[in-house]
Structures are given as structure tokens and as C-alpha cells.
Design an enzyme around this catalytic site. Structure first.
Site, PDB file in Angstrom:
ATOM      1  N   THR A 117      35.762  52.195  88.460  1.00  0.00           N
ATOM      2  CA  THR A 117      36.871  52.715  88.635  1.00  0.00           C
ATOM      3  C   THR A 117      38.256  52.733  88.675  1.00  0.00           C
ATOM      4  O   THR A 117      38.471  52.292  87.972  1.00  0.00           O
ATOM      5  CB  THR A 117      36.090  51.810  90.013  1.00  0.00           C
ATOM      6  OG1 THR A 117      37.444  51.764  90.961  1.00  0.00           O
ATOM      7  CG2 THR A 117      36.978  50.149  89.303  1.00  0.00           C
ATOM      8  N   ASP A 118      38.700  53.522  89.142  1.00  0.00           N
ATOM      9  CA  ASP A 118      40.518  53.478  89.468  1.00  0.00           C
ATOM     10  C   ASP A 118      40.750  52.446  89.713  1.00  0.00           C
ATOM     11  O   ASP A 118      42.529  52.080  89.629  1.00  0.00           O
ATOM     12  CB  ASP A 118      40.752  54.846  90.054  1.00  0.00           C
ATOM     13  CG  ASP A 118      40.747  55.138  91.052  1.00  0.00           C
ATOM     14  OD1 ASP A 118      39.840  54.308  91.810  1.00  0.00           O
ATOM     15  OD2 ASP A 118      40.434  56.080  91.837  1.00  0.00           O
ATOM     16  N   GLU A 119      40.418  52.114  90.648  1.00  0.00           N
ATOM     17  CA  GLU A 119      41.077  50.406  91.002  1.00  0.00           C
ATOM     18  C   GLU A 119      41.498  49.403  90.173  1.00  0.00           C
ATOM     19  O   GLU A 119      41.997  48.767  90.387  1.00  0.00           O
ATOM     20  CB  GLU A 119      40.074  49.891  91.559  1.00  0.00           C
ATOM     21  CG  GLU A 119      39.406  51.372  93.102  1.00  0.00           C
ATOM     22  CD  GLU A 119      39.272  50.125  94.108  1.00  0.00           C
ATOM     23  OE1 GLU A 119      39.276  49.031  94.874  1.00  0.00           O
ATOM     24  OE2 GLU A 119      38.155  51.674  95.241  1.00  0.00           O
ATOM     25  N   TYR A 146      37.257  42.158  93.170  1.00  0.00           N
ATOM     26  CA  TYR A 146      36.337  43.273  92.597  1.00  0.00           C
ATOM     27  C   TYR A 146      36.643  43.814  91.980  1.00  0.00           C
ATOM     28  O   TYR A 146      36.768  44.335  90.990  1.00  0.00           O
ATOM     29  CB  TYR A 146      36.375  44.575  94.379  1.00  0.00           C
ATOM     30  CG  TYR A 146      35.960  45.530  93.685  1.00  0.00           C
ATOM     31  CD1 TYR A 146      34.389  46.008  93.012  1.00  0.00           C
ATOM     32  CD2 TYR A 146      36.726  47.222  93.711  1.00  0.00           C
ATOM     33  CE1 TYR A 146      33.705  47.206  92.431  1.00  0.00           C
ATOM     34  CE2 TYR A 146      36.142  48.374  92.952  1.00  0.00           C
ATOM     35  CZ  TYR A 146      34.294  48.232  92.095  1.00  0.00           C
ATOM     36  OH  TYR A 146      34.542  49.275  91.774  1.00  0.00           O
ATOM     37  N   LYS A 187      35.776  43.835  87.652  1.00  0.00           N
ATOM     38  CA  LYS A 187      35.394  45.915  86.779  1.00  0.00           C
ATOM     39  C   LYS A 187      36.429  45.706  85.725  1.00  0.00           C
ATOM     40  O   LYS A 187      36.111  45.924  84.749  1.00  0.00           O
ATOM     41  CB  LYS A 187      36.053  46.873  87.853  1.00  0.00           C
ATOM     42  CG  LYS A 187      34.767  47.238  88.684  1.00  0.00           C
ATOM     43  CD  LYS A 187      33.357  47.404  88.264  1.00  0.00           C
ATOM     44  CE  LYS A 187      33.383  48.708  87.832  1.00  0.00           C
ATOM     45  NZ  LYS A 187      31.661  48.969  87.478  1.00  0.00           N
TER      46      LYS A 187
HETATM   47  P1  NAD Z   1      26.464  50.157  94.887  1.00  0.00           P
HETATM   48  O1  NAD Z   1      26.804  48.812  95.141  1.00  0.00           O
HETATM   49  O2  NAD Z   1      25.943  50.928  96.139  1.00  0.00           O
HETATM   50  O3  NAD Z   1      24.953  49.836  93.930  1.00  0.00           O
HETATM   51  C1  NAD Z   1      25.384  48.950  92.973  1.00  0.00           C
HETATM   52  C2  NAD Z   1      23.676  48.665  92.323  1.00  0.00           C
HETATM   53  O4  NAD Z   1      23.299  47.935  91.703  1.00  0.00           O
HETATM   54  C3  NAD Z   1      22.731  48.121  93.533  1.00  0.00           C
HETATM   55  O5  NAD Z   1      21.562  48.941  93.339  1.00  0.00           O
HETATM   56  C4  NAD Z   1      22.342  46.913  93.384  1.00  0.00           C
HETATM   57  O6  NAD Z   1      21.258  46.304  93.629  1.00  0.00           O
HETATM   58  C5  NAD Z   1      22.616  47.220  91.872  1.00  0.00           C
HETATM   59  N1  NAD Z   1      22.630  45.593  90.948  1.00  0.00           N
HETATM   60  C6  NAD Z   1      23.713  44.888  91.545  1.00  0.00           C
HETATM   61  N2  NAD Z   1      23.794  44.041  90.341  1.00  0.00           N
HETATM   62  C7  NAD Z   1      23.167  44.034  89.656  1.00  0.00           C
HETATM   63  C8  NAD Z   1      22.529  43.313  88.354  1.00  0.00           C
HETATM   64  N3  NAD Z   1      22.974  42.099  88.296  1.00  0.00           N
HETATM   65  N4  NAD Z   1      21.251  43.349  87.617  1.00  0.00           N
HETATM   66  C9  NAD Z   1      20.700  44.370  87.958  1.00  0.00           C
HETATM   67  N5  NAD Z   1      21.458  45.619  89.226  1.00  0.00           N
HETATM   68  C10 NAD Z   1      22.530  45.006  89.465  1.00  0.00           C
HETATM   69  O7  NAD Z   1      27.538  50.935  93.695  1.00  0.00           O
HETATM   70  P2  NAD Z   1      27.972  52.303  93.471  1.00  0.00           P
HETATM   71  O8  NAD Z   1      28.967  52.844  94.994  1.00  0.00           O
HETATM   72  O9  NAD Z   1      26.533  52.945  93.836  1.00  0.00           O
HETATM   73  O10 NAD Z   1      29.107  52.290  92.433  1.00  0.00           O
HETATM   74  C11 NAD Z   1      28.076  52.362  91.216  1.00  0.00           C
HETATM   75  C12 NAD Z   1      29.334  51.954  90.025  1.00  0.00           C
HETATM   76  O11 NAD Z   1      29.959  52.950  90.300  1.00  0.00           O
HETATM   77  C13 NAD Z   1      29.474  50.475  90.131  1.00  0.00           C
HETATM   78  O12 NAD Z   1      29.712  50.090  88.665  1.00  0.00           O
HETATM   79  C14 NAD Z   1      31.333  51.267  90.526  1.00  0.00           C
HETATM   80  O13 NAD Z   1      31.826  49.595  90.032  1.00  0.00           O
HETATM   81  C15 NAD Z   1      31.792  52.287  90.063  1.00  0.00           C
HETATM   82  N6  NAD Z   1      32.164  53.159  90.783  1.00  0.00           N
HETATM   83  C16 NAD Z   1      32.172  53.258  92.071  1.00  0.00           C
HETATM   84  C17 NAD Z   1      33.087  54.022  93.021  1.00  0.00           C
HETATM   85  C18 NAD Z   1      32.793  54.463  94.402  1.00  0.00           C
HETATM   86  O14 NAD Z   1      33.220  54.820  94.972  1.00  0.00           O
HETATM   87  N7  NAD Z   1      31.420  53.814  95.140  1.00  0.00           N
HETATM   88  C19 NAD Z   1      33.948  54.547  92.006  1.00  0.00           C
HETATM   89  C20 NAD Z   1      34.452  54.857  90.779  1.00  0.00           C
HETATM   90  C21 NAD Z   1      32.996  53.500  90.322  1.00  0.00           C
HETATM   91  P1  TYD Z   2      36.237  51.837 101.093  1.00  0.00           P
HETATM   92  O1  TYD Z   2      35.313  52.644 101.442  1.00  0.00           O
HETATM   93  O2  TYD Z   2      36.011  49.808 101.021  1.00  0.00           O
HETATM   94  O3  TYD Z   2      36.303  51.655  99.393  1.00  0.00           O
HETATM   95  P2  TYD Z   2      37.663  51.326  98.162  1.00  0.00           P
HETATM   96  O4  TYD Z   2      38.300  49.948  98.984  1.00  0.00           O
HETATM   97  O5  TYD Z   2      36.879  50.930  97.434  1.00  0.00           O
HETATM   98  O6  TYD Z   2      38.929  52.425  98.623  1.00  0.00           O
HETATM   99  O7  TYD Z   2      37.693  52.005 102.263  1.00  0.00           O
HETATM  100  C1  TYD Z   2      38.566  53.186 101.509  1.00  0.00           C
HETATM  101  C2  TYD Z   2      39.725  53.157 102.400  1.00  0.00           C
HETATM  102  O8  TYD Z   2      39.013  52.739 104.068  1.00  0.00           O
HETATM  103  C3  TYD Z   2      40.760  51.772 102.392  1.00  0.00           C
HETATM  104  O9  TYD Z   2      41.905  51.627 101.796  1.00  0.00           O
HETATM  105  C4  TYD Z   2      40.356  50.486 103.019  1.00  0.00           C
HETATM  106  C5  TYD Z   2      39.862  51.509 104.123  1.00  0.00           C
HETATM  107  N1  TYD Z   2      38.515  51.389 104.976  1.00  0.00           N
HETATM  108  C6  TYD Z   2      39.368  50.749 106.333  1.00  0.00           C
HETATM  109  O10 TYD Z   2      40.694  51.383 106.970  1.00  0.00           O
HETATM  110  N2  TYD Z   2      38.424  50.235 107.646  1.00  0.00           N
HETATM  111  C7  TYD Z   2      37.254  50.430 107.451  1.00  0.00           C
HETATM  112  O11 TYD Z   2      36.149  50.263 107.998  1.00  0.00           O
HETATM  113  C8  TYD Z   2      36.920  49.993 105.713  1.00  0.00           C
HETATM  114  C9  TYD Z   2      35.452  49.581 104.987  1.00  0.00           C
HETATM  115  C10 TYD Z   2      37.707  51.015 104.917  1.00  0.00           C
END
Ligand code: NAD
Ligand code: TYD
Length: 364
Positions: free
Chosen positions: A144-146, A170, A174
Site C-alpha cells: 500500500t501507499d500508506e 496497519y 505493511k
Molecule cells: P481484504 O481485507 O478485503 O482481504 C484480505 C484477505 O486476506 C481476506 O480474504 C482474508 O480472509 C485473507 N487473510 C487474512 N489473514 C490471512 C492469513 N493469515 N492467511 C491467509 N489469508 C488471510 O483486503 P483487500 O482490500 O483485498 O487488500 C488485499 C491486499 O492489498 C492487502 O495486502 C492490502 O494491504 C493491499 N492493499 C489494499 C488496498 C485497498 O485499498 N484495499 C490498497 C493497496 C494495497
Molecule cells: P478507508 O476506506 O478506511 O481507507 P484508508 O484509511 O486505508 O485510506 O478510509 C478512506 C478515508 O475515508 C480515510 O481518510 C478515512 C475516511 N473515512 C471516513 O471519513 N469515514 C468512515 O466511516 C471511514 C470508514 C473512513
């Protein structure tokens, strides 16, 4: 990464972890729709993992689902031996910032210790290979970019050379996993790849993240919680664009390299919520008033990063990747998906998908 294997119906095989979550399931569905890879999908099915996301693959012999933990070295070693994948794509993680504030240990367990164990299993497997299979093997870690921390309003966007400065449990976990990936390349030569992507949106996102949560709350007529003043900025990328970037990095990225992925689509949270509200006004009007009337400013998230932005020039230049979705149409199709899949939503909300899961697993 083009190794074929006879045990895998003549197709290159990938071990995908976390493939029942939001981004992982999109990657698996795209790979199977294109019939490019046989997928071994290892997912623990935590609260965020939902097999319903993969229901369309129920009869697909080239999708093999295994419920298990990336930190289970014995299981992972067995899968690597059994299926001899040409690569591993690690999506598995605890992924929600707010949850990490309440329970950082869960994030350390999966994101740091789990990734470390997965890397060790993959290293042992890679070291057992020879010839082109060893040369072509890749371990891609999805991040992630975070990890880069928070930008000021006028700062240049993050790139591959931005120093890490994570602010939430988080992003810290990561960052730890990214460092381990880097170390396994530098120390042991494991052919790793790393992607750092901005905020994703699209279908099947668990309704704890901003966009799906607010769609669902709006449709239920509940207040729409905006943290602080709603002025925090995120760069939004459609999940399919992220998955195409991952595929391109897997197939043509240079081992040991990192690729920053983003949509060049920065928005303040309040802008996103207003766009959502006007889409809903048009598609599912309330009996009385506008959805924006439900906006409610609430206490800010502790340590809330002000701004994320990504400069994706490297992946664009080296691999020819470009985002295909723009935010306006991507958000509209996402709203349509949630409107058309309210049963998915209610099963997730009621926990019925988990009861189904328990039944499903009791029976095997
Ligand atoms: P998500 O929470 O929807 O899915 C995570 C999946 O991992 C779930 O299916 C969960 O059951 C599985 N999991 C959790 N712990 C596990 C373990 N110990 N062993 C096996 N499986 C396990 O998350 P997502 O949004 O699909 O994100 C996927 C990846 O992409 C993550 O690594 C996250 O950090 C990264 N990412 C997410 C975003 C975003 O905006 N959602 C952006 C950039 C990167
Ligand atoms: P989120 O979807 O949790 O992603 P991330 O924290 O990984 O960026 O949140 C996106 C943005 O929205 C973040 O600035 C927090 C804000 N946010 C709210 O304002 N209200 C909410 O209920 C949630 C879940 C997030």
C-alpha cells in the site's frame, strides 16, 4: 514468468493468498476469465474473506480453494510441492486502518509474521528448483501507499524512492512486511516484486471501508460518518486497474524492484461522499430529501494521514500500464454493483455468509 507445468492442466500455476478478499478475488476472477493461470487460492477466510466472491468459479477445475493461514509453513510447503507454482502473489493481510487501532497484534501476526513465514516457505521451494523454473519464479507482495506516511497539501506525490514513514499500526505492519520482502531479495536472492498501490474501490469491497460503508448506510437512511472535516485526501484507483498492474509487474517487472501504482485521481473524502450522494439521488432517490442531508461529521481518526498521492510514472514507462477507469464512471459502476447485489450486502451484514461458511466447513 511463463513456466508451464504438467500437474496444472498444462497452464502456468499461481499460488494466490488472500484470494477471497476484495482485491484478491478480483485478481482471481480476472485471471480465470482470461484463462491465463491455474489458481491455487489460499485464504484463511477471516471476517473479510468471503467465498461468495468466488461463487462463479465453483465448477472451475482451474481454481482450487484452500482454507488456511499464510503463516502455516507446513501447509504452504505442501501446496508449493503439490502444485509447483510459477509464482506467488501475496494479497493476504489484515487491511483496515480503524481495526488496527483497536487490535495491532492481529496486524503484526498476519502482515509481519505471516509474510515472514510465507517468504521462508517460498525461499525453500525456490531453492529446490533448477533451470528455467528457478529463473522464472516470482514472489509478488501486494502493498500500500500508506507505508510512506502522510503528505502535506503541496508535497510531491509518493514514488518508489520515498522513505517509509508509516503512521498507523496497519501501515507499520505493511511496512514491516515490505522490508522483509526486500531483505529476502537482498539476502537470499529470492526474485521478489513489490507493488505499493493507492486506495482501491470497486465491487465486493467489505463494507468497513469508506465507499461501500457509505453506500450501504445511505441506502439504510443512516447518518454518513465523515471523520474530522472530510478534507483528508486519497488517490482512488479502480480495483481492476490495480489487478492489471499486478499482472504486468508479475509478468514483466524486474526482480528486486518496487512499483508505485495509483490513479492520478486525488479527492478529498467529502468530495467522494458528495459524488456518491448525487449518484444515489439519481439512481435510488429517497422518499424525502437528498442523501447529502445524511452527512454527519464525527470525531477524527487518531493519527489520520492527511493526504496520499502516487506518481505512477515508473510502471507507466517501464511496463506500459495505464489506469483504464476514470473515477466518475468507476464510482458509478461501483454504486450500480452495490444496488444490484443487495443480497451480498445483507448476507455480509447479517453474518449469514459466515454461518454458511461454518456449515460448509463442518461438512468436509
Ligand atoms: P481484504 O481485507 O478485503 O482481504 C484480505 C484477505 O486476506 C481476506 O480474504 C482474508 O480472509 C485473507 N487473510 C487474512 N489473514 C490471512 C492469513 N493469515 N492467511 C491467509 N489469508 C488471510 O483486503 P483487500 O482490500 O483485498 O487488500 C488485499 C491486499 O492489498 C492487502 O495486502 C492490502 O494491504 C493491499 N492493499 C489494499 C488496498 C485497498 O485499498 N484495499 C490498497 C493497496 C494495497
Ligand atoms: P478507508 O476506506 O478506511 O481507507 P484508508 O484509511 O486505508 O485510506 O478510509 C478512506 C478515508 O475515508 C480515510 O481518510 C478515512 C475516511 N473515512 C471516513 O471519513 N469515514 C468512515 O466511516 C471511514 C470508514 C473512513
Amino acid at each position: 514468468m511463463n513456466t508451464h507445468n504438467d500437474n496444472n492442466n498444462g497452464k502456468a500455476c499461481l499460488l494466490v493468498t488472500g484470494g477471497a478478499g476484495f482485491i484478491g478475488s478480483c485478481f482471481v476472477l480476472l485471471a480465470r476469465a482470461q484463462n491465463t493461470y491455474r489458481i491455487i487460492n489460499l485464504d484463511l477466510l477471516s471476517y473479510a474473506g468471503n467465498l461468495e466472491n468466488l461463487a462463479s468459479l465453483a465448477d472451475d477445475p482451474d481454481h482450487i480453494f484452500i482454507r488456511g493461514d499464510i503463516g502455516n509453513g507446513e501447509l504452504v510447503a505442501h501446496l508449493l510441492r503439490e502444485y509447483a507454482p510459477a509464482g506467488v502473489v501475496n494479497f493476504a493481510a489484515e487491511s483496515h486502518v480503524d481495526r488496527s487501532i483497536y487490535d495491532p497484534d492481529a496486524f503484526v501476526r498476519t502482515n509481519v509474521l505471516g509474510t515472514s513465514s510465507l517468504l521462508r516457505s517460498c525461499l525453500a521451494y525456490w531453492q529446490s528448483l533448477d533451470g528455467p523454473r528457478r529463473e522464472n519464479f516470482r514472489f509478488l507482495h501486494v502493498s500500500t501507499d500508506e507505508v510512506f506516511g502522510s503528505l502535506g497539501p503541496d508535497d510531491a506525490p509518493f514514488s518508489e524512492t520515498t522513505p517509509y514513514a508509516p503512521n498507523s499500526p496497519y501501515s507499520a505492519s505493511k511496512a514491516g512486511s515490505d522490508m522483509l520482502v526486500r531483505a529476502f531479495h537482498e539476502t537470499y536472492g529470492l526474485p521478489t516484486l513489490l507493488t505499493n498501490c493507492s486506495n482501491n474501490y470497486g465491487p465486493r469491497q467489505f463494507p468497513e471501508k469508506l465507499i461501500p460503508l457509505l453506500i450501504i448506510k445511505a441506502l439504510a437512511g443512516e447518518p454518513l460518518p465523515i471523520y474530522g472535516k472530510g478534507l483528508n485526501v486519497r488517490d482512488w484507483l479502480h480495483v481492476e486497474d490495480h489487478c492489471r498492474a499486478i499482472t504486468m509487474v508479475l509478468e514483466n517487472g524486474r526482480p528486486g524492484q518496487t512499483y508505485a501504482v495509483g490513479g492520478r485521481s486525488e479527492k478529498a473524502n467529502i468530495e467522494v461522499v458528495r459524488e456518491l450522494c448525487s449518484l444515489l439521488d439519481a439512481k435510488a432517490p429517497r422518499a424525502k430529501g437528498a442523501y447529502a442531508d445524511l452527512i454527519s461529521y464525527v470525531a477524527d481518526r487518531p493519527g489520520h494521514d492527511l493526504r496520499y498521492a502516487i506518481d505512477p510514472a515508473k510502471i507507466e514507462r517501464e511496463l506500459g500500464w495505464r489506469a483504464r477507469h476514470n473515477f466518475a464512471s468507476g464510482l458509478e459502476s461501483t454504486v450500480d454493483w452495490y444496488l444490484n447485489n443487495q443480497e451480498w450486502v445483507s448476507r455480509v451484514q447479517s453474518g449469514a455468509y459466515r454461518q454458511w461458511l461454518d456449515t460448509h466447513y463442518r461438512e468436509r
